[in-house]
Scaffold this motif. Structure first.
Motif, PDB file in Angstrom:
ATOM      1  N   ASP A 134       0.835  -1.216   0.000  1.00 51.38           N
ATOM      2  CA  ASP A 134       0.000   0.000   0.000  1.00 51.38           C
ATOM      3  C   ASP A 134       0.859   1.250   0.000  1.00 51.38           C
ATOM      4  OD1 ASP A 134      -2.174  -1.694   0.128  1.00 51.38           O
ATOM      5  OD2 ASP A 134      -2.442  -1.475   2.295  1.00 51.38           O
ATOM      6  N   GLU A 135       1.888   1.256   0.853  1.00 52.08           N
ATOM      7  CA  GLU A 135       2.753   2.433   0.959  1.00 52.08           C
ATOM      8  C   GLU A 135       3.533   2.665  -0.332  1.00 52.08           C
ATOM      9  OE1 GLU A 135       4.202   4.494   3.839  1.00 52.08           O
ATOM     10  OE2 GLU A 135       2.106   4.348   4.424  1.00 52.08           O
ATOM     11  N   LEU A 160       1.140   4.658  -2.561  1.00 52.06           N
ATOM     12  CA  LEU A 160       0.549   5.934  -2.144  1.00 52.06           C
ATOM     13  C   LEU A 160       1.509   6.886  -1.463  1.00 52.06           C
ATOM     14  CD1 LEU A 160      -3.022   5.011  -0.811  1.00 52.06           C
ATOM     15  CD2 LEU A 160      -2.304   5.681  -3.101  1.00 52.06           C
ATOM     16  N   ARG A 191       2.264  10.538  -2.624  1.00 50.54           N
ATOM     17  CA  ARG A 191       1.347  10.762  -3.739  1.00 50.54           C
ATOM     18  C   ARG A 191       0.205  11.667  -3.280  1.00 50.54           C
ATOM     19  NH1 ARG A 191       0.271   8.092  -8.578  1.00 50.54           N
ATOM     20  NH2 ARG A 191       1.815   6.489  -8.066  1.00 50.54           N
ATOM     21  N   ILE A 195      -3.422  12.748  -2.895  1.00 56.54           N
ATOM     22  CA  ILE A 195      -4.685  12.023  -2.839  1.00 56.54           C
ATOM     23  C   ILE A 195      -5.728  12.757  -3.667  1.00 56.54           C
ATOM     24  CG2 ILE A 195      -6.468  11.093  -1.345  1.00 56.54           C
ATOM     25  CD1 ILE A 195      -3.734   9.821  -0.988  1.00 56.54           C
ATOM     26  N   VAL A 201      -6.879   8.452  -7.718  1.00 59.57           N
ATOM     27  CA  VAL A 201      -6.040   7.593  -6.873  1.00 59.57           C
ATOM     28  C   VAL A 201      -6.905   6.622  -6.080  1.00 59.57           C
ATOM     29  CG1 VAL A 201      -4.481   7.561  -4.893  1.00 59.57           C
ATOM     30  CG2 VAL A 201      -4.147   9.239  -6.722  1.00 59.57           C
ATOM     31  N   SER A 202      -7.994   7.147  -5.518  1.00 55.04           N
ATOM     32  CA  SER A 202      -8.866   6.281  -4.711  1.00 55.04           C
ATOM     33  C   SER A 202      -9.547   5.220  -5.565  1.00 55.04           C
ATOM     34  CB  SER A 202      -9.916   7.123  -3.983  1.00 55.04           C
ATOM     35  OG  SER A 202     -10.750   7.798  -4.908  1.00 55.04           O
ATOM     36  N   TYR A 212      -6.262   2.819  -6.992  1.00 55.23           N
ATOM     37  CA  TYR A 212      -5.626   2.092  -5.892  1.00 55.23           C
ATOM     38  C   TYR A 212      -6.607   1.990  -4.735  1.00 55.23           C
ATOM     39  CZ  TYR A 212      -1.495   3.431  -8.613  1.00 55.23           C
ATOM     40  OH  TYR A 212      -0.598   3.631  -9.628  1.00 55.23           O
ATOM     41  N   TYR A 252      -5.867   2.630  -0.758  1.00 54.14           N
ATOM     42  CA  TYR A 252      -6.503   3.852  -0.266  1.00 54.14           C
ATOM     43  C   TYR A 252      -7.347   3.551   0.976  1.00 54.14           C
ATOM     44  CZ  TYR A 252      -9.534   7.953  -0.111  1.00 54.14           C
ATOM     45  OH  TYR A 252     -10.227   9.065   0.307  1.00 54.14           O
ATOM     46  N   ASN A 308      -6.284   4.799   4.590  1.00 56.76           N
ATOM     47  CA  ASN A 308      -7.266   5.743   5.133  1.00 56.76           C
ATOM     48  C   ASN A 308      -7.675   5.307   6.538  1.00 56.76           C
ATOM     49  OD1 ASN A 308      -8.943   7.997   5.076  1.00 56.76           O
ATOM     50  ND2 ASN A 308     -10.680   6.848   4.258  1.00 56.76           N
ATOM     51  N   THR A 311      -1.308  15.286   0.371  1.00 60.32           N
ATOM     52  CA  THR A 311      -0.204  14.408  -0.020  1.00 60.32           C
ATOM     53  C   THR A 311       0.134  13.516   1.162  1.00 60.32           C
ATOM     54  OG1 THR A 311       0.681  16.050  -1.554  1.00 60.32           O
ATOM     55  CG2 THR A 311       2.166  14.278  -0.835  1.00 60.32           C
TER      56      THR A 311
END
Length: 715
Positions: free
Chosen positions: A639-640, A643, A646, A648, A652-653, A656, A660, A664, A680
């Motif tokens: 995940d990292e 994102l 990056r 948001i 993106v949501s 990914y 996300y 989140n 970001t």
């Protein structure tokens, strides 16, 4: 003594009596300096004998050299002689190595470097020079050779001569050995005697306790009560010092089937001999061992392709590399055809004739005529020990082949245990220190050798090599062909890595338990052995994960920016899963059991990874368990990688979605707020926590495997 002369006569002994290298048939007159060979023992006659003082000149020479019986090198008394290009041995002050005893000639022998290592030449000495009990004029030294010059004995280690006090392990006396298992007595008050250089067979029907007795005698599985004396020294009291001196060949092969004969024996020699032993000396030892076992023509053939008898001879050869004075074999003829049985038993007979004591369990009666003695067990009791001919009279059978039928009619409860006549109650307690019977050769740190052996095994099987490297290629291309969803592709990447690691290593230790146990007995470090497996299998799994992930990059399914963080996570996961797989292997009782346990470990990793069920949808207790899983750590790293740093935004949501949602949920737990559009994401803590978690799993897997290895040694 007759007419003032000393005579010697052989009284019908089985191996005969040898004087100055020649067997005698009648009475022979002895002269000073004669060497008499009685089995494995060589004694000198004449000057220096009890009751005869040396001449004045010899006494003066002794005073110049130091105390009688000393070895002087470079004006110092030594027990170890480093070999140079040329060393002259003798009693003169002009030689390089001074041996202070009247039985040694002024210039007795010379050891010099040759094209193949070192050779020793007798310099026309009065008493002669002997190697392994045989007189010689010139001899090429092989590791383990025992050189005798007068009363001085040395063992050749490849680059040194170590002085030893005797060339035989001496008498083995077992008294009152008892062992229980599961509440049943499987060995009941057994006494046993083995003389140096004897070939003894332990016979009895299935379940009689043959292997149990062999395990007790060898120290592999000591008896619950009773004692064993080796040269009047308590064996169990000095188990670590004495056990490594003996050879032990279990029923299972103790060699890797993927290696060739010469490779297997060479690696075995390197693991058993001291660090620094010259490679040419090791090669000469291996060649000599293969020649003596009739394996020279099969040296380049893989062991798995050898016949059963040839494989057993390789296992015996592994033990002979150290020239042990005592060797145990558990059912060495099991599964062999009659011809192979005879050839192997004939080999053991010849081995005993060299002075090595051979004790083996067997159920084959056809070849017992080759043995000096047999010991008959029934229901854990010793019914008889003695020569095979005496066994026929003892049990009232005309042929020993009928012995098993006779044993079926005997009720062991009504028959008293047999006690060999040599068993007596000693007036003095056993010695507290073991005598220097042989040189202990230990290689506690053997990691480089073990890694080299792993590489040789890996390269030997081309099919397994192609499968190992082809698996990740096929899986990577298939995943990229089926989907272009990046989070799903990365999920498959780390799940496949976890599966590679577990499946690669789950069978690695359990399948070679017999090899590990035997190598532990000769001094192999448990840490080195486990580290070699961990490093090698972890590296293979890491390579597989890189091949798979490279497929995702070249097909442009995964952004290149995610690669550094994700690759680091996959490599850490490779070692974490390898540690878990090795732990499975250490605690499994069979390779099949290990294979069956892998899915039970893999499925929870899929369910608790945070991808199939996102973290925000897990119940609190489930989330607590999930957060300690290696797959959960791998998912956080994945995940990292997508994102971190990056901005948001809506795309993106959507692109990914699972990263996300997971991050989140993490952000809300950490800050109390959800992601905001345009924000970001810069929090790298989940990434480092994931790395730390996988590192700790690697350490935990190694430690757990270590504990499992300790348990395997005791099984």
């Amino acid at each position: 003594m007759q007419d003032g002369a000393f005579l010697i006569e052989d009284l019908g002994s089985q191996r005969g009596t040898i004087v100055n290298g020649n067997p005698i048939t009648g009475q022979v007159q002895l002269t000073p300096g004669d060497q008499i060979t009685l089995g494995p023992v060589v004694v000198g006659f004449g000057k220096g004998s009890a009751g005869q003082a040396p001449s004045a000149g010899e006494a003066q020479m002794g005073e110049a050299l130091g105390a009688p019986g000393t070895v002087v090198y470079e004006k110092q008394t030594v027990d170890r002689l480093p070999l140079t290009k040329r060393l002259v041995f003798g009693r003169s002050q002009e030689v390089d190595v001074q041996l202070n005893d009247p039985m040694v000639s002024r210039r007795h022998a010379v050891v010099e470097e040759s094209a193949d290592g070192f050779r020793v030449l007798d310099l026309y000495s009065r008493a002669g020079s002997f190697v392994n009990g045989r007189r010689f004029d010139e001899h090429q030294l092989i590791i383990g050779d025992q050189l005798q010059l007068g009363p001085f004995c040395f063992v050749f280690t490849g680059n040194e001569l170590h002085r030893i006090l005797r060339v035989s392990v001496g008498k083995v006396v077992a008294d009152g050995l008892t062992r229980t298992a599961g509440g049943n007595v499987i060995l009941q008050d057994v006494s046993f005697v083995a003389e140096p250089g004897q070939f003894i067979g332990i016979l009895g029907p299935s379940g009689a306790g043959k292997s149990t007795l062999l395990g007790a005698l060898s120290g592999l599985k000591p008896a619950d009560s009773g004692r064993i004396l080796i040269n009047d020294t308590d064996f169990y009291g000095h188990l670590n010092q004495l056990r490594s001196m003996f050879g032990y060949v279990p029923q299972d092969d103790i060699v890797h089937g993927e290696l060739t004969t010469v490779e297997a024996l060479t690696f075995a020699a390197r693991l058993r001999l001291p660090a620094g032993t010259p490679r040419p000396a090791i090669a000469a030892l291996v060649q000599q061992t293969m020649g003596s076992l009739g394996l020279a023509e099969r040296k380049d053939l893989r062991i798995s392709l050898l016949s059963g008898g040839q494989r057993k001879r390789v296992s015996v050869g592994v033990e002979l590399l150290r020239r042990p004075p005592l060797i145990f074999l558990d059912e060495p003829t099991s599964g062999l055809d009659p011809f192979s049985e005879f050839k192997l038993m004939e080999l053991l007979r010849r081995l005993a004739d060299t002075g090595c004591t051979v004790i083996c369990t067997t159920h084959v009666m056809e070849n017992v005529f080759l043995m000096d003695q047999i010991a008959v067990l029934l229901a854990g009791k010793l019914l008889f020990q003695g020569p095979p001919d005496a066994a026929r009279a003892r049990f009232g059978v005309s042929r020993l082949s009928a012995l098993y039928d006779m044993l079926q009619t005997i009720d062991p409860k009504t028959v008293p245990s047999f006690t060999p006549p040599e068993i007596t109650s000693p007036s003095e307690p056993p010695g507290t220190e073991p005598g220097p019977t042989v040189i202990r050769q230990r290689r506690p740190f053997a990691l480089p050798i073990l890694l080299e052996r792993q590489l040789a095994i890996f390269k030997a099987d081309v099919k397994n090599l192609l499968i190992a490297l082809g698996q990740p290629l096929v899986i990577g291309l298939l995943v990229c062909w089926v989907t272009d969803h990046v989070p799903l592709i990365q999920f498959f990447a780390y799940i496949a890595t976890f599966w590679f690691g577990c499946s690669n290593s789950a069978q690695e230790i359990v399948k070679e338990t017999a090899i590990f146990r035997r190598e532990r007995l000769v001094g192999l470090s448990r840490t080195s052995y486990l580290a070699s497996k961990f490093i090698w299998m972890g590296a293979i799994t890491g390579l597989q994960s890189l091949i798979l992930y490279t497929c995702t990059l070249i097909t442009q399914r995964v952004p290149l920016s995610a690669a550094p963080a994700e690759v680091a996570g996959l490599l850490l996961l490779a070692f974490a899963s390898t540690g878990i797989g090795l732990a499975i292997s250490c605690f499994s009782r069979s390779a099949l059991q290990a294979v069956m346990l892998v899915p039970l470990i893999l499925i929870p990793q899929i369910l608790l990874s945070g991808y199939t069920v996102e973290a925000s949808q897990m119940d609190p207790p489930v989330l607590v368990v999930a957060q300690i899983m290696p797959s959960f750590a791998a998912e956080r790293i994945s995940d990292e990688s997508l994102l971190l740093n990056r901005r948001i935004a809506g795309d993106v949501s959507e692109k990914y979605d699972r990263p996300y949602d997971n991050l989140n949920q993490y952000n809300r737990a950490a800050t109390g707020q959800r992601f905001k559009t345009g924000q970001t994401f810069t929090d790298a803590r989940p990434l480092w926590v994931g790395y730390l978690s996988l590192f700790l799993w690697s350490v935990a897997g190694f430690v757990l495997s270590y504990v499992g290895l300790m348990r395997k040694e005791k099984e």
